[in-house]
Design a protein around this motif. Sequence first.
Motif, mmCIF file in Angstrom:
data_model
loop_
_atom_site.group_PDB
_atom_site.id
_atom_site.type_symbol
_atom_site.label_atom_id
_atom_site.label_comp_id
_atom_site.label_asym_id
_atom_site.label_seq_id
_atom_site.Cartn_x
_atom_site.Cartn_y
_atom_site.Cartn_z
ATOM 1 N N SER A 54 -47.952 -51.890 11.476
ATOM 2 C CA SER A 54 -46.875 -52.312 13.081
ATOM 3 C C SER A 54 -45.768 -51.571 13.000
ATOM 4 C CB SER A 54 -47.313 -53.037 12.974
ATOM 5 O OG SER A 54 -46.787 -53.706 13.950
ATOM 6 N N TYR A 55 -44.807 -51.278 12.210
ATOM 7 C CA TYR A 55 -43.789 -50.833 12.110
ATOM 8 C C TYR A 55 -43.523 -49.233 12.445
ATOM 9 C CZ TYR A 55 -38.815 -50.267 10.772
ATOM 10 O OH TYR A 55 -37.317 -49.563 9.998
ATOM 11 N N TYR A 56 -44.784 -48.537 11.745
ATOM 12 C CA TYR A 56 -44.655 -47.109 12.137
ATOM 13 C C TYR A 56 -45.960 -46.774 13.350
ATOM 14 C CZ TYR A 56 -41.918 -46.546 7.747
ATOM 15 O OH TYR A 56 -40.872 -46.466 6.795
ATOM 16 N N HIS A 57 -46.132 -47.224 13.832
ATOM 17 C CA HIS A 57 -46.971 -47.508 15.062
ATOM 18 C C HIS A 57 -48.301 -46.898 14.813
ATOM 19 C CE1 HIS A 57 -42.751 -46.383 15.968
ATOM 20 N NE2 HIS A 57 -42.520 -46.941 16.546
ATOM 21 N N GLN A 58 -48.942 -47.785 13.644
ATOM 22 C CA GLN A 58 -50.209 -46.772 12.964
ATOM 23 C C GLN A 58 -51.457 -48.331 13.482
ATOM 24 O OE1 GLN A 58 -50.880 -44.237 12.281
ATOM 25 N NE2 GLN A 58 -48.717 -43.741 12.639
ATOM 26 N N THR A 65 -47.619 -42.956 17.806
ATOM 27 C CA THR A 65 -48.754 -43.021 16.645
ATOM 28 C C THR A 65 -49.583 -41.370 15.275
ATOM 29 O OG1 THR A 65 -49.132 -44.807 18.023
ATOM 30 C CG2 THR A 65 -50.782 -43.474 15.937
ATOM 31 N N HIS A 66 -49.063 -40.690 16.569
ATOM 32 C CA HIS A 66 -50.297 -39.163 16.398
ATOM 33 C C HIS A 66 -48.586 -38.447 15.594
ATOM 34 C CE1 HIS A 66 -53.493 -40.459 16.496
ATOM 35 N NE2 HIS A 66 -53.747 -41.041 17.818
ATOM 36 N N GLN A 67 -47.367 -38.456 16.019
ATOM 37 C CA GLN A 67 -46.156 -37.796 15.795
ATOM 38 C C GLN A 67 -45.311 -37.947 14.440
ATOM 39 O OE1 GLN A 67 -44.907 -35.622 18.134
ATOM 40 N NE2 GLN A 67 -46.362 -36.966 19.500
ATOM 41 N N TYR A 68 -46.580 -39.042 13.485
ATOM 42 C CA TYR A 68 -45.903 -38.899 12.137
ATOM 43 C C TYR A 68 -46.649 -37.128 11.216
ATOM 44 C CZ TYR A 68 -43.366 -43.207 12.239
ATOM 45 O OH TYR A 68 -43.280 -43.994 13.082
ATOM 46 N N PRO A 69 -46.236 -36.790 10.139
ATOM 47 C CA PRO A 69 -47.093 -35.885 8.809
ATOM 48 C C PRO A 69 -48.977 -36.343 9.224
ATOM 49 C CG PRO A 69 -45.015 -36.583 8.150
ATOM 50 C CD PRO A 69 -45.205 -37.485 9.328
ATOM 51 N N ALA A 70 -48.979 -37.508 8.580
ATOM 52 C CA ALA A 70 -50.448 -37.939 8.534
ATOM 53 C C ALA A 70 -50.696 -39.262 10.197
ATOM 54 C CB ALA A 70 -50.768 -38.035 7.457
ATOM 55 N N CYS A 71 -51.270 -40.076 10.060
ATOM 56 C CA CYS A 71 -51.995 -41.217 10.926
ATOM 57 C C CYS A 71 -53.023 -42.370 9.801
ATOM 58 C CB CYS A 71 -52.844 -40.019 12.017
ATOM 59 S SG CYS A 71 -53.324 -41.793 13.276
ATOM 60 N N MET A 72 -52.475 -42.951 9.458
ATOM 61 C CA MET A 72 -53.931 -43.738 9.233
ATOM 62 C C MET A 72 -54.999 -44.347 10.002
ATOM 63 S SD MET A 72 -51.023 -46.858 7.897
ATOM 64 C CE MET A 72 -49.135 -47.201 7.370
ATOM 65 N N ASN A 73 -54.904 -44.519 11.381
ATOM 66 C CA ASN A 73 -56.350 -44.148 11.416
ATOM 67 C C ASN A 73 -56.467 -45.843 12.092
ATOM 68 O OD1 ASN A 73 -56.816 -42.177 13.144
ATOM 69 N ND2 ASN A 73 -57.229 -41.309 10.799
#
Length: 194
Positions: A54-58, A65-73
Amino acid sequence: MATKKDQLAARIAHLKLRLAPLVPLPTGSPHPDFPKTLLDYHLLTEEQLDGIASYYHQSTPSIWTHQYPACMNWDKEMLAKRRASVAQHLRRASQVESNAWWEELLAAEEEEHKVVVVGGKRRPSVQFAEGLTDGERVAIKRRKLGKFIGLMNCETPVEEIEGRLRASMEKAIRLAQEELRRAEEWELRLSKMA
């Protein structure tokens, strides 16, 4: 040949590896529960994993959400504690005229995939339609976090993908059967009125 003592020392050294903290977007400090070592990563509770996602917008998609190097889906429905059907995003199954084909396909898939062979090891496939066990759910969340923070060997396993596909097909069949039943009831009512 390494002794058991050497193997244990190597394992402990591996678990002491420090992890670089991930800064949330747009700014801020790392999550308080962000694991400092590989051991801390393996000891995260489900609540901590949910909090980090939640903290990392996932867990709730946003512009970050998709601005991080990877996405948790992070699939909230699949990862929910309740035992429920999986794919909320399925289209209505009204287009399926006959569900016999689907049922035969499912039966064949179940028979073929009761045990999955991965890397030469046989293990049961994950059963998403019945809901995940607590252990399976936490393991999937931990793997998703590991992939998100760049740990190796955190790719989605084949049996998880197969399980989700199977659960989606089962739900599509249930929806088609339910809609067919409602249509038949409606036709019966209309014929009684005529």
